[in-house]
Design a protein around this motif. Structure first.
Motif, short mmCIF file in Angstrom:
data_model
loop_
_atom_site.label_atom_id
_atom_site.label_comp_id
_atom_site.label_asym_id
_atom_site.label_seq_id
_atom_site.Cartn_x
_atom_site.Cartn_y
_atom_site.Cartn_z
N ILE A 43 65.46 35.00 -37.66
CA ILE A 43 65.81 36.20 -38.42
C ILE A 43 64.72 36.53 -39.43
O ILE A 43 64.29 37.69 -39.55
N SER A 44 64.26 35.51 -40.14
CA SER A 44 63.20 35.73 -41.14
C SER A 44 61.93 36.25 -40.49
O SER A 44 61.28 37.18 -41.00
N LEU A 45 61.55 35.65 -39.35
CA LEU A 45 60.33 36.07 -38.65
C LEU A 45 60.46 37.51 -38.16
O LEU A 45 59.52 38.30 -38.30
N ALA A 46 61.62 37.84 -37.59
CA ALA A 46 61.82 39.20 -37.08
C ALA A 46 61.74 40.23 -38.20
O ALA A 46 61.11 41.28 -38.06
N LEU A 47 62.38 39.95 -39.34
CA LEU A 47 62.34 40.87 -40.48
C LEU A 47 60.92 41.02 -41.02
O LEU A 47 60.49 42.14 -41.37
N PHE A 48 60.21 39.89 -41.09
CA PHE A 48 58.83 39.93 -41.60
C PHE A 48 57.93 40.77 -40.70
O PHE A 48 57.18 41.62 -41.18
N LEU A 49 58.01 40.54 -39.39
CA LEU A 49 57.15 41.28 -38.46
C LEU A 49 57.50 42.76 -38.43
O LEU A 49 56.60 43.61 -38.37
N ALA A 50 58.80 43.07 -38.48
CA ALA A 50 59.21 44.48 -38.47
C ALA A 50 58.72 45.19 -39.73
O ALA A 50 58.26 46.35 -39.67
N ASP A 51 58.78 44.51 -40.86
CA ASP A 51 58.29 45.10 -42.10
C ASP A 51 56.77 45.22 -42.10
O ASP A 51 56.21 46.21 -42.57
N LEU A 52 56.12 44.18 -41.52
CA LEU A 52 54.65 44.21 -41.45
C LEU A 52 54.16 45.36 -40.59
O LEU A 52 53.16 46.02 -40.91
N LEU A 53 54.87 45.65 -39.50
CA LEU A 53 54.48 46.73 -38.59
C LEU A 53 55.05 48.08 -39.02
O LEU A 53 54.85 49.09 -38.33
N GLU A 54 55.79 48.06 -40.15
CA GLU A 54 56.37 49.28 -40.71
C GLU A 54 57.27 50.00 -39.70
O GLU A 54 57.24 51.24 -39.56
N LEU A 55 58.08 49.22 -39.00
CA LEU A 55 59.02 49.79 -38.04
C LEU A 55 60.25 50.29 -38.78
O LEU A 55 60.63 49.74 -39.82
N PRO A 56 60.92 51.33 -38.25
CA PRO A 56 62.13 51.84 -38.93
C PRO A 56 63.28 50.85 -38.82
O PRO A 56 63.34 50.05 -37.88
N ILE A 57 64.17 50.90 -39.78
CA ILE A 57 65.34 50.01 -39.89
C ILE A 57 65.01 48.58 -39.43
O ILE A 57 65.51 48.11 -38.42
N PRO A 58 64.15 47.87 -40.18
CA PRO A 58 63.72 46.52 -39.78
C PRO A 58 64.87 45.53 -39.68
O PRO A 58 64.75 44.52 -38.97
N PHE A 59 65.99 45.79 -40.36
CA PHE A 59 67.10 44.84 -40.29
C PHE A 59 67.64 44.73 -38.86
O PHE A 59 68.27 43.73 -38.50
N MET A 60 67.38 45.76 -38.01
CA MET A 60 67.82 45.68 -36.61
C MET A 60 67.09 44.58 -35.86
O MET A 60 67.64 43.98 -34.93
N ALA A 61 65.85 44.30 -36.26
CA ALA A 61 65.12 43.19 -35.63
C ALA A 61 65.81 41.86 -35.93
O ALA A 61 65.91 40.98 -35.08
N GLY A 62 66.30 41.74 -37.18
CA GLY A 62 67.01 40.52 -37.55
C GLY A 62 68.30 40.36 -36.78
O GLY A 62 68.66 39.26 -36.35
N ILE A 63 69.01 41.48 -36.59
CA ILE A 63 70.26 41.42 -35.82
C ILE A 63 69.98 41.03 -34.38
O ILE A 63 70.68 40.21 -33.78
N ALA A 64 68.94 41.62 -33.79
CA ALA A 64 68.59 41.31 -32.40
C ALA A 64 68.21 39.83 -32.25
O ALA A 64 68.51 39.21 -31.23
N ALA A 65 67.56 39.27 -33.27
CA ALA A 65 67.15 37.86 -33.22
C ALA A 65 68.36 36.93 -33.11
O ALA A 65 68.30 35.89 -32.45
N ILE A 66 69.46 37.32 -33.73
CA ILE A 66 70.68 36.50 -33.69
C ILE A 66 71.19 36.38 -32.26
O ILE A 66 71.59 35.31 -31.81
N PHE A 67 71.17 37.48 -31.52
CA PHE A 67 71.72 37.50 -30.17
C PHE A 67 70.87 36.70 -29.19
O PHE A 67 71.37 36.26 -28.15
N ALA A 68 69.60 36.53 -29.48
CA ALA A 68 68.68 35.96 -28.49
C ALA A 68 68.47 34.45 -28.63
O ALA A 68 67.87 33.83 -27.75
N ILE A 69 68.94 33.84 -29.70
CA ILE A 69 68.77 32.39 -29.86
C ILE A 69 69.62 31.66 -28.83
O ILE A 69 70.80 31.95 -28.66
N GLN A 70 69.02 30.70 -28.14
CA GLN A 70 69.71 29.92 -27.11
C GLN A 70 69.41 28.43 -27.32
O GLN A 70 68.43 28.06 -27.96
N PRO A 71 70.24 27.54 -26.74
CA PRO A 71 70.06 26.10 -26.96
C PRO A 71 68.93 25.46 -26.18
O PRO A 71 68.61 24.30 -26.41
N SER A 72 68.32 26.15 -25.24
CA SER A 72 67.20 25.57 -24.50
C SER A 72 66.14 26.63 -24.28
O SER A 72 66.42 27.83 -24.30
#
Length: 361
Positions: free
Chosen positions: A14-43
């Motif tokens: 989540i932290s990495l996604a928010l940082f990169l979205a803010d660094l690239l000046e993408l709109p609504i960067p919090f959406m990157a953080g939300i997307a990161a939650i869905f993609a984490i897997q155990p392997s």
């Protein structure tokens, strides 16, 4: 949920996604953080499959959202219709897992009221993809899971507890309620073992030699799980028919106790053999001796049942002991098969047992 690596990786992603979205000046960067939650897997492999599914799903969602906005406009009704259409398409394509994030993508794209709609829709789609990729990067780099060590440890823990209770139960000194509670707990732990096996199976091997060794290990671990399950089944039978067992003649009871001690010791030694602390050729007993001993137990069981039938007539509870005998023979056969698999494995892959496994026992 227990505190573990996946929880920490989720936070990092989540932290990495928010940082990169803010660094690239993408709109609504919090959406990157939300997307990161869905993609984490155990392997790692499951994370790779999830990334592909999420990207496909979100591409579908983005296309549907753009088409609806350009043709029907955006309002409460069209957003709902777009969501329904997306779900139908995703289910037809058997993309069930990315459905929630796909719906988020549709809502985020369709709520845009900007004049340069296509540009903003594209940027929002890229923001979500960035969050997905952030999770994949974190899953590869940070705290890579070692599922083989966890699998072997969990198998050994369940076996060790089942073996301990078998040794206690046959002496009739165990507390009935304690055994029952532990049987239920061990049954639940076996379900977790199956999960660890699934995660380990998903780990990829990149050379033919590794793939061949991995295939043999999968067979071996599957047999370890089957043997552990049989030990738990035997414990359940001993627990269920403890009253019948307590009424056995002393001599027969001692013979059964000695046989169970021999089998549980054999089980312990097989784990030590697998991690290299016993010679591969070492066996608790030879195959010929094992068959003779099995036949001896069976013959004495049949004799005792015949004697009891003469005394008790139709009210013969000793027939329940056949369930114990069946579980005992199944357990013994699984042990012998596991022994053969371990010997076979060491003939080809003696160097493949990792240090993480060696340190378990």
């Amino acid at each position: 949920m227990q505190l573990g690596a996946r929880i920490f990786k989720t936070g990092i992603a989540i932290s990495l996604a928010l940082f990169l979205a803010d660094l690239l000046e993408l709109p609504i960067p919090f959406m990157a953080g939300i997307a990161a939650i869905f993609a984490i897997q155990p392997s790692i492999y499951r994370s790779y499959l999830t990334v592909l599914d999420q990207i496909y799903g979100n591409l579908i969602g983005a296309v549907i959202g753009i088409i609806f906005v350009l043709t029907l406009g955006t309002n409460y009704l069209t957003v709902g219709l777009a969501a329904v259409l997306a779900i139908i398409i995703m289910l037809k394509l058997k993309l069930n897992n990315p459905v929630p994030l796909t719906l988020v993508t549709i809502i985020v794209i369709m709520e845009s009221q900007q004049e340069a709609f296509l540009e903003f829709a594209g940027l929002r789609f890229l923001t979500i993809v960035l969050g997905i990729l952030s999770s994949f990067i974190v899953n590869i780099i940070f705290l890579p899971p070692k599922y083989e060590a966890r699998l072997f440890t969990s198998i050994h823990e369940v076996s060790e507890e089942a073996i301990r209770w078998i040794r206690i139960s046959i002496r009739h000194v165990s507390d009935h309620t304690s055994v029952k509670n532990d049987i239920d707990r061990l049954t639940e732990k076996l379900e977790k073992v199956d999960q660890w096996y699934s995660f380990y199976k998903d780990e990829r091997s990149y050379t033919k030699k590794q793939q061949f060794a991995k295939a043999r290990k999968l067979v071996l671990y599957r047999q370890m799980i089957a043997t552990t399950r049989k030990s738990l089944d035997l414990l359940k039978r001993l627990h269920r028919f403890e009253n019948e067992l307590s009424e056995l003649p002393e001599q027969f009871h001692m013979m059964l106790q000695d046989h169970l001690e021999s089998l549980t010791s054999y089980h312990d030694q097989l784990y030590m053999k697998y991690i290299g602390k016993l010679r591969p050729e070492h066996s608790e007993t030879s195959a010929e001796h094992a068959i003779l001993k099995r036949n001896e137990v069976l013959a004495i069981f049949v004799k005792e049942i015949s004697l009891a039938q003469e005394e008790a007539g139709d009210d013969l509870s000793i027939y329940h002991l056949m369930h114990v005998l069946s579980a005992l023979l199944d357990y013994e056969e699984q042990l012998e098969h596991l022994d053969l698999l371990i010997i076979s494995y060491y003939n080809y892959h003696a160097e493949e047992v990792g240090s993480d496994i060696e340190n378990v026992l």
